[in-house]
Scaffold this motif. Structure first.
Motif, PDB file in Angstrom:
ATOM      1  N   HIS A  16       0.788  -1.230   0.000  1.00 28.65           N
ATOM      2  CA  HIS A  16       0.000   0.000   0.000  1.00 28.65           C
ATOM      3  C   HIS A  16       0.823   1.284   0.000  1.00 28.65           C
ATOM      4  CE1 HIS A  16      -2.705  -3.114   1.777  1.00 28.65           C
ATOM      5  NE2 HIS A  16      -3.544  -2.568   0.932  1.00 28.65           N
ATOM      6  N   TYR A  17       2.133   1.172   0.249  1.00 23.84           N
ATOM      7  CA  TYR A  17       2.946   2.379   0.358  1.00 23.84           C
ATOM      8  C   TYR A  17       4.213   2.279  -0.494  1.00 23.84           C
ATOM      9  CZ  TYR A  17      -0.173   3.342   4.239  1.00 23.84           C
ATOM     10  OH  TYR A  17      -1.277   3.565   4.988  1.00 23.84           O
ATOM     11  N   SER A  85       5.734   7.067  -8.725  1.00 29.92           N
ATOM     12  CA  SER A  85       4.367   7.049  -8.213  1.00 29.92           C
ATOM     13  C   SER A  85       3.362   6.747  -9.327  1.00 29.92           C
ATOM     14  CB  SER A  85       4.047   8.399  -7.568  1.00 29.92           C
ATOM     15  OG  SER A  85       2.730   8.414  -7.059  1.00 29.92           O
ATOM     16  N   GLU A  90      -1.664   3.037  -7.148  1.00 25.71           N
ATOM     17  CA  GLU A  90      -2.486   2.561  -6.023  1.00 25.71           C
ATOM     18  C   GLU A  90      -1.778   2.734  -4.677  1.00 25.71           C
ATOM     19  OE1 GLU A  90       0.241  -0.848  -7.016  1.00 25.71           O
ATOM     20  OE2 GLU A  90      -0.818   0.731  -8.120  1.00 25.71           O
ATOM     21  N   LYS A  91      -0.490   3.097  -4.707  1.00 24.98           N
ATOM     22  CA  LYS A  91       0.282   3.224  -3.469  1.00 24.98           C
ATOM     23  C   LYS A  91       0.479   4.687  -3.083  1.00 24.98           C
ATOM     24  CE  LYS A  91       2.910  -1.056  -4.219  1.00 24.98           C
ATOM     25  NZ  LYS A  91       4.263  -1.656  -4.296  1.00 24.98           N
ATOM     26  N   GLN A  92       0.466   4.942  -1.772  1.00 20.80           N
ATOM     27  CA  GLN A  92       0.711   6.290  -1.272  1.00 20.80           C
ATOM     28  C   GLN A  92       2.201   6.468  -1.003  1.00 20.80           C
ATOM     29  OE1 GLN A  92      -1.595   7.463   2.147  1.00 20.80           O
ATOM     30  NE2 GLN A  92      -1.207   9.631   1.780  1.00 20.80           N
ATOM     31  N   ASN A 112       3.788  17.549  -1.311  1.00 17.34           N
ATOM     32  CA  ASN A 112       2.397  17.876  -1.008  1.00 17.34           C
ATOM     33  C   ASN A 112       1.956  19.140  -1.730  1.00 17.34           C
ATOM     34  OD1 ASN A 112       1.867  15.664   0.618  1.00 17.34           O
ATOM     35  ND2 ASN A 112       2.422  16.697   2.521  1.00 17.34           N
ATOM     36  N   GLY A 117      -0.002  14.312  -2.028  1.00 19.60           N
ATOM     37  CA  GLY A 117      -0.548  13.665  -0.832  1.00 19.60           C
ATOM     38  C   GLY A 117       0.433  12.749  -0.141  1.00 19.60           C
ATOM     39  N   THR A 118       1.607  13.292   0.163  1.00 23.75           N
ATOM     40  CA  THR A 118       2.721  12.494   0.680  1.00 23.75           C
ATOM     41  C   THR A 118       2.743  12.429   2.205  1.00 23.75           C
ATOM     42  OG1 THR A 118       4.012  13.160  -1.240  1.00 23.75           O
ATOM     43  CG2 THR A 118       5.237  12.302   0.627  1.00 23.75           C
ATOM     44  N   LEU A 119       3.200  11.285   2.733  1.00 22.95           N
ATOM     45  CA  LEU A 119       3.365  11.099   4.170  1.00 22.95           C
ATOM     46  C   LEU A 119       4.845  11.094   4.537  1.00 22.95           C
ATOM     47  CD1 LEU A 119       0.854   8.141   4.688  1.00 22.95           C
ATOM     48  CD2 LEU A 119       0.411  10.565   5.114  1.00 22.95           C
TER      49      LEU A 119
END
Length: 348
Positions: A16-17, A85, A90-92, A112, A117-119
């Motif tokens: 997911h990431y 990306s 599908e991955k953050q 961002n 939409g980055t963590l």
């Protein structure tokens, strides 16, 4: 700038990431989170320069110099992260650095602002390192049964382990994790890992085997190349069940020559042989030197086994008093079948 949302190491999974490591190439090479991409904001030299400024001048001076270095690179950094990306939409995206500080936050904020939409990974790679240390400590507190595959040099133990692992057995292939074949010749054709990278690979394998009550390892020394083997595995080596495999001498010689590909590593072979000059009788060394010159590597290997490795192994075996299952064969396929039968019996 916008506040950056963080994510913990426990929340991350590769499905997911998409992870980006913004540390320097040298830091990334030492160890990194598996599947992460390296998008360095500083070169090794730039990082050293900024570190010196921080220590000798001030935090503000270091940050100002960092800004000067990074600003021109931002378009290219964005391009690299955005490109990867798009390949896995599908991955953050998650950005990390050493401790979840300025480097990762600044890049996450920039991404961002570009709408990605980055963590940011809370605690950086240090949080991953803490998980590794915690897991290895757990192995000490909750020891598993250890089954040791042993035998003289060249008895295809590594090949056995690889095939067993492919078939789903709980193998810990320590030499593969260390990027080293063991012994003074072990780094030939390999890329030895750092201690942190070795422990990272071990941790990832232990995660996959968390439900297993046993581990299968090769009989190893305390140190494999640059990596030090954890005590819980070394203790298991002496107290666990040992499966000793024996193959004909000529098969061992041929196997070693195939694995080390001496024609591709002539200088490294010569250098390694010379390191043993004080441990092998001078007359044998002269014989080996002559065969090295004539490229008769099977003879070189034979002399090494007869005069160094086999006697050394036989002496070491006297230290053990644990249960030993001895298997002998004239072919690899048969010895593999025997080993599998013994393992299946032990696991049942």
């Amino acid at each position: 700038m916008n506040n950056v949302k963080t994510i913990t190491i426990d929340e991350i999974d590769a499905k997911h990431y998409l992870l980006f490591d913004v540390r320097s190439p040298k830091e990334f090479e030492e160890y990194h989170i598996p599947s992460a991409y390296n998008v360095s904001i500083f070169s090794n030299e730039e990082r050293a320069e900024i570190g010196t400024l921080y220590k000798q001048d001030s935090k503000e001076a270091a940050m100002e110099r960092g800004l000067q270095i990074v600003a021109p690179k931002l378009p290219n950094i964005y391009k690299k992260i955005h490109s990867k990306s798009k390949e896995q939409p599908e991955k953050q995206v998650v950005i990390y650095c050493a401790r979840g500080g300025f480097r990762s936050k600044s890049i996450a904020e920039t991404m961002n602002m570009m709408g990605m939409g980055t963590l940011q990974l809370h605690g950086g790679i240090r949080s991953y390192r803490k998980k590794i240390e915690s897991t290895l400590k757990k192995m000490v507190d909750e020891p598993r049964k250890i089954i040791v595959i042993e035998g003289h040099t060249g008895t295809m133990k590594t090949k056995l382990l690889k095939q067993l692992q492919e078939e789903g057995y709980p193998v810990l292939n320590l030499e593969e994790m260390a990027g080293h074949k063991g012994s003074i010749f072990g780094n030939i054709g390999e890329h030895p890992t750092s201690q942190k990278e070795f422990e990272s690979r071990l941790y990832e394998r232990l995660k996959k085997l968390e439900d297993s009550s046993s581990f299968i390892i090769e009989s190893e020394s305390k140190r494999i190349g640059r990596a030090v083997v954890p005590d819980f595995l070394l203790e298991g080596k002496y107290s666990g069940v040992r499966i000793h495999v024996e193959l004909p001498f000529h098969l061992r010689v041929r196997y070693i020559c195939n694995v080390y590909e001496p024609l591709l590593h002539k200088d490294e072979i010569v250098e390694a042989v010379n390191k043993l000059s004080k441990r092998i009788p001078s007359s044998i060394m002269v014989d080996m030197q002559e065969n090295l010159i004539s490229l008769n590597y099977e003879k070189v290997v034979s002399l090494l086994l007869e005069n160094y490795y086999d006697p050394k192994y036989d002496y070491a075996q006297k230290q053990y008093d644990s249960k030993c299952i001895k298997l002998t064969s004239h072919s690899y396929s048969d010895i593999y079948s025997q080993v599998k039968n013994q393992l299946d019996h032990l696991f049942s």
